[in-house]
Design a protein around this motif. Structure first.
Motif, short mmCIF file in Angstrom:
data_model
loop_
_atom_site.label_atom_id
_atom_site.label_comp_id
_atom_site.label_asym_id
_atom_site.label_seq_id
_atom_site.Cartn_x
_atom_site.Cartn_y
_atom_site.Cartn_z
N ARG A 185 -8.66 -0.11 -10.30
CA ARG A 185 -9.04 -0.08 -11.71
C ARG A 185 -8.20 -1.03 -12.55
O ARG A 185 -8.60 -1.37 -13.67
CB ARG A 185 -8.86 1.34 -12.28
N ILE A 186 -7.02 -1.48 -12.06
CA ILE A 186 -6.14 -2.31 -12.88
C ILE A 186 -5.93 -3.70 -12.28
O ILE A 186 -5.04 -4.43 -12.71
CB ILE A 186 -4.77 -1.63 -13.08
N LEU A 187 -6.75 -4.10 -11.31
CA LEU A 187 -6.51 -5.36 -10.61
C LEU A 187 -7.27 -6.55 -11.17
O LEU A 187 -7.17 -7.65 -10.63
CB LEU A 187 -6.84 -5.21 -9.11
N ARG A 188 -8.05 -6.36 -12.24
CA ARG A 188 -8.68 -7.54 -12.84
C ARG A 188 -7.59 -8.45 -13.37
O ARG A 188 -6.58 -7.98 -13.90
CB ARG A 188 -9.63 -7.13 -13.98
N PRO A 189 -7.74 -9.79 -13.23
CA PRO A 189 -6.66 -10.69 -13.63
C PRO A 189 -6.32 -10.57 -15.10
O PRO A 189 -7.19 -10.41 -15.94
CB PRO A 189 -7.21 -12.09 -13.30
N LYS A 190 -5.01 -10.67 -15.40
CA LYS A 190 -4.53 -10.56 -16.78
C LYS A 190 -3.16 -11.23 -16.85
O LYS A 190 -2.54 -11.52 -15.82
CB LYS A 190 -4.45 -9.09 -17.21
N ASN A 191 -2.66 -11.45 -18.05
CA ASN A 191 -1.40 -12.18 -18.19
C ASN A 191 -0.20 -11.25 -18.19
O ASN A 191 0.76 -11.45 -18.93
CB ASN A 191 -1.42 -13.02 -19.47
N ARG A 192 -0.23 -10.23 -17.37
CA ARG A 192 0.91 -9.33 -17.23
C ARG A 192 0.79 -8.63 -15.87
O ARG A 192 -0.28 -8.54 -15.28
CB ARG A 192 0.94 -8.30 -18.35
N THR A 193 1.91 -8.16 -15.37
CA THR A 193 1.92 -7.42 -14.11
C THR A 193 1.30 -6.04 -14.33
O THR A 193 1.66 -5.33 -15.26
CB THR A 193 3.36 -7.26 -13.59
N ALA A 194 0.34 -5.70 -13.49
CA ALA A 194 -0.28 -4.37 -13.57
C ALA A 194 0.64 -3.34 -12.91
O ALA A 194 1.35 -3.66 -11.95
CB ALA A 194 -1.64 -4.39 -12.89
N ARG A 195 0.60 -2.11 -13.45
CA ARG A 195 1.45 -1.07 -12.89
C ARG A 195 0.62 0.14 -12.51
O ARG A 195 -0.19 0.62 -13.28
CB ARG A 195 2.52 -0.66 -13.92
N PHE A 196 0.88 0.62 -11.29
CA PHE A 196 0.21 1.81 -10.77
C PHE A 196 1.29 2.86 -10.55
O PHE A 196 2.07 2.78 -9.60
CB PHE A 196 -0.51 1.46 -9.46
N ILE A 197 1.36 3.84 -11.46
CA ILE A 197 2.42 4.85 -11.42
C ILE A 197 1.84 6.18 -10.96
O ILE A 197 0.90 6.70 -11.56
CB ILE A 197 3.06 5.00 -12.82
N THR A 198 2.38 6.71 -9.88
CA THR A 198 1.92 8.00 -9.34
C THR A 198 3.00 9.04 -9.56
O THR A 198 4.17 8.83 -9.21
CB THR A 198 1.63 7.88 -7.83
N LEU A 199 2.62 10.17 -10.17
CA LEU A 199 3.56 11.26 -10.41
C LEU A 199 3.48 12.25 -9.24
O LEU A 199 2.43 12.82 -8.98
CB LEU A 199 3.24 11.97 -11.73
N ILE A 200 4.60 12.43 -8.56
CA ILE A 200 4.67 13.29 -7.38
C ILE A 200 5.69 14.39 -7.63
O ILE A 200 6.83 14.12 -8.04
CB ILE A 200 5.10 12.47 -6.13
N THR A 201 5.31 15.64 -7.39
CA THR A 201 6.25 16.75 -7.53
C THR A 201 7.17 16.76 -6.31
O THR A 201 6.71 16.88 -5.17
CB THR A 201 5.52 18.09 -7.65
N ALA A 202 8.46 16.61 -6.56
CA ALA A 202 9.45 16.48 -5.49
C ALA A 202 9.54 17.75 -4.66
O ALA A 202 9.35 18.87 -5.15
CB ALA A 202 10.82 16.14 -6.09
N ASP A 203 9.84 17.55 -3.37
CA ASP A 203 10.09 18.66 -2.43
C ASP A 203 8.89 19.60 -2.33
O ASP A 203 9.05 20.82 -2.16
CB ASP A 203 11.34 19.45 -2.84
N THR A 204 7.70 19.07 -2.45
CA THR A 204 6.47 19.86 -2.27
C THR A 204 5.53 19.12 -1.33
O THR A 204 5.80 18.00 -0.89
CB THR A 204 5.74 20.09 -3.61
#
Length: 587
Positions: free
Chosen positions: A516-535
């Protein structure tokens, strides 16, 4: 031994390609016909030889001698004898069984409702004759090692024989569809120059055979954001025939129609929408998988399958072909006489049904590494970040005694993720952000706190299209979406995705959400995944990341929001974008 050669051939039939070696690009092109690309990280790409990859190559006209010669030419070390022997033995099975028209003696033309399956080997004939599963499809014809089968079982028999280790050489000609006068535009309706990219032309040529072997059926695998829709339209313009397009959702249907109008000289009157809202059948028709598989009664017929036979289609395009549902697989098996193109970013399926795509839609005809297109500036630079979040203390006891499925949900809906999402949105005010999740209550809570719209499966089509359009035009900076936005949605200016929960360990979903964020643009795209630790989420998260790691993306683990620096818009990124700017309209 050739110290500078790019390829290492291993005894387990995996091939390691050193992408920094002098002949790496030349070797990669030579491997495409007979080896499957499995992983393409930064330094070493992994290919695998499989029976299916060799039979696909044989079907496209490549011999086992070609495969062995390529390995010898580019291999850094001697090829294991077991590998070359296996190549010859496996490839020899192709062509032992052939599917041909049913030419009845004395008839002016072949029978239209039946085909002949034949072999020159008595042992093979007896093996097929003794197979009880094949008996309901195949009827022996005399003593000349032949079987007769119904035309509608053409795909099914190919699928069943492939499972037994016998590929079928299909020599029954493809039929020509009804003519359609369609040409690509040189300028879009907005007046921008429209240039088809080099790899898009290569993909179309690999399918059609304009430059080398091609069959008119097969699957094209390219990253999200690379313009697969343009490849489909290019096929339509080259074949100039009635076309049925089947895709994932109604928004994608509308995008296909808009792109065809914008990029070709075809008028809107010749393009139909076949969905829950409209039932138009025109020379070019775009439909959804959902409407085709809908039926009034659970065990009743599929009334909308008639769409496949309503017109004399010359081409069927299966968008997001990895989603192809079982009922459509069945009707696809009946349509083996029609040119068939599958488009996808990944053929990974957690149910292991990738083989059905190959046997019924067609083998992979083109594949390009994600990182190669990123380096060329055709898709955005992307940074993948895994943010580890502590489990809310009020949920610890509930989690400890929960079932496996409940544990997944408790970790996914961890209340401590909500304030973190709010902080991320506030920290990066220049980003266009998608907040993606599995659980609706969690998404509605976040949408309410941020005062932003949310799109779910229950959002009316008109409202959904209006929200997407507002996001594209910059009227919205942040949008919450459920899993309905995983597939076939074009939001070119999205520069950050915050994934708050997902479908267990689905690698396919991970790849699509990054897309969803890989269309070309003049900035680095970021894919942030929130993971609950120790689960359990950590384990599922690792599986989901597997596909992206195989494509060359690395995940950075963080525990504090300060560890995520502001976006770096480097000169290098801008230069790559400028090189791709002329073709941005093709995505």
């Amino acid at each position: 031994m050739q110290n500078s050669a790019p390829l290492i051939v291993q005894g387990d039939r995996t091939l390691l390609l050193d992408v920094h070696a002098p002949l790496a690009d030349e070797c990669r092109c030579a491997l495409i016909p007979f080896a499957e690309l499995e992983r393409s990280p930064e330094h070493l790409h992994t290919y695998r030889l499989s029976p299916l990859s060799l039979w696909n190559a044989a079907g496209a006209g490549f011999t086992p001698d070609y495969a062995v010669d390529v390995l010898k030419k580019y291999s850094r070390f001697d090829i294991p004898q077991s590998v070359s022997t296996w190549i010859y033995e496996t490839a020899a099975r192709f062509g032992k069984i052939r599917l041909v028209p049913d030419s009845v003696q004395g008839a002016a033309k072949p029978a239209e409702d039946s085909l002949i399956l034949q072999t020159d080997s008595l042992a093979v004939f007896r093996e097929l004759e003794a197979n009880k599963k094949l008996a309901k499809y195949l009827t022996p014809v005399g003593e000349n090692l032949r079987f007769r089968l119904s035309l509608t079982d053409r795909g099914t028999i190919k699928e069943e024989l492939l499972k037994t280790g016998w590929p079928v050489k299909d020599e029954v000609p493809l039929k020509e569809g009804e003519f359609l006068d369609i040409h690509m535009r040189e300028k879009t309706l907005s007046g921008k120059d429209f240039i088809v990219r080099r790899y898009q032309k290569e993909a179309a040529e690999a399918f059609l055979g304009d430059c080398g072997p091609g069959t008119g059926f097969g699957t094209l695998v390219l990253p999200c954001g690379s313009g697969k829709t343009i490849i489909g339209i290019l096929l339509m313009a080259k074949l100039r025939t009635n076309t049925l397009i089947v895709t994932a959702n109604i928004s994608s249907v509308h995008q296909w129609i808009d792109e065809i109008i914008d990029k070709t000289d075809l008028s809107a009157e010749k393009i139909g929408e076949y969905s829950g809202e409209k039932k138009e059948i025109r020379p070019v028709t775009a439909a959804t998988y959902q409407v085709l598989t809908r039926r009034p009664e659970k065990d009743g017929p599929y009334p909308h399958f008639k769409l496949f036979r309503e017109r004399n289609w010359g081409l069927i395009i299966y968008d997001e072909v990895h989603l192809l549902p079982a009922p459509v697989f069945r009707v696809t098996a009946e349509l083996q006489a029609v040119r068939r193109a599958g488009l996808t970013a990944t053929l990974v399926r957690e149910d292991g049904c990738e083989g059905l795509v190959f046997s019924l839609v067609g083998p992979k005809r083109y594949d390009v590494p994600w990182k190669e297109l990123e380096t060329s500036g055709w898709i955005a630079d992307a940074e993948c970040i895994e943010f580890r979040v502590d489990l809310d203390k009020g949920k610890e006891l509930e989690y400890a005694v929960a079932s496996v499925r409940q544990k997944h949900r408790i970790a996914g809906e961890n209340p401590l993720k909500v304030p973190l999402v709010l902080d991320l949105v506030k920290r990066f005010p220049d980003d266009r952000i998608l907040i993606i999740g599995q659980y609706l209550n969690q998404l509605f809570e976040i949408a309410g706190l941020l005062n932003i719209p949310i799109i779910t499966g229950k959002t009316p089509i008109r409202e959904r299209d209006m929200i997407y359009n507002d996001f594209r035009q910059g009227k919205l900076r942040v949008l919450a979406v459920s899993k309905v936005a995983n597939f076939a949605i074009d939001l070119p200016d999205a520069s950050m995705a915050i994934q708050i929960s997902g479908t267990f360990g689905s690698r396919q979903e991970e790849a699509q959400r990054l897309g969803r964020i890989l269309r070309p643009k003049n900035r680095t795209a970021r894919f942030i995944t929130l993971i609950t630790a120790d689960t359990q989420e950590e384990e599922y998260g690792s599986n989901r990341q597997q596909f992206l790691a195989e494509q060359g993306y690395s995940y950075r683990l963080v525990r504090r929001i300060e560890e995520i620096p502001d976006c770096d818009n480097t000169n290098e990124s801008s230069e790559k974008l400028n090189g791709a700017e002329t073709a941005r309209g093709t995505v």
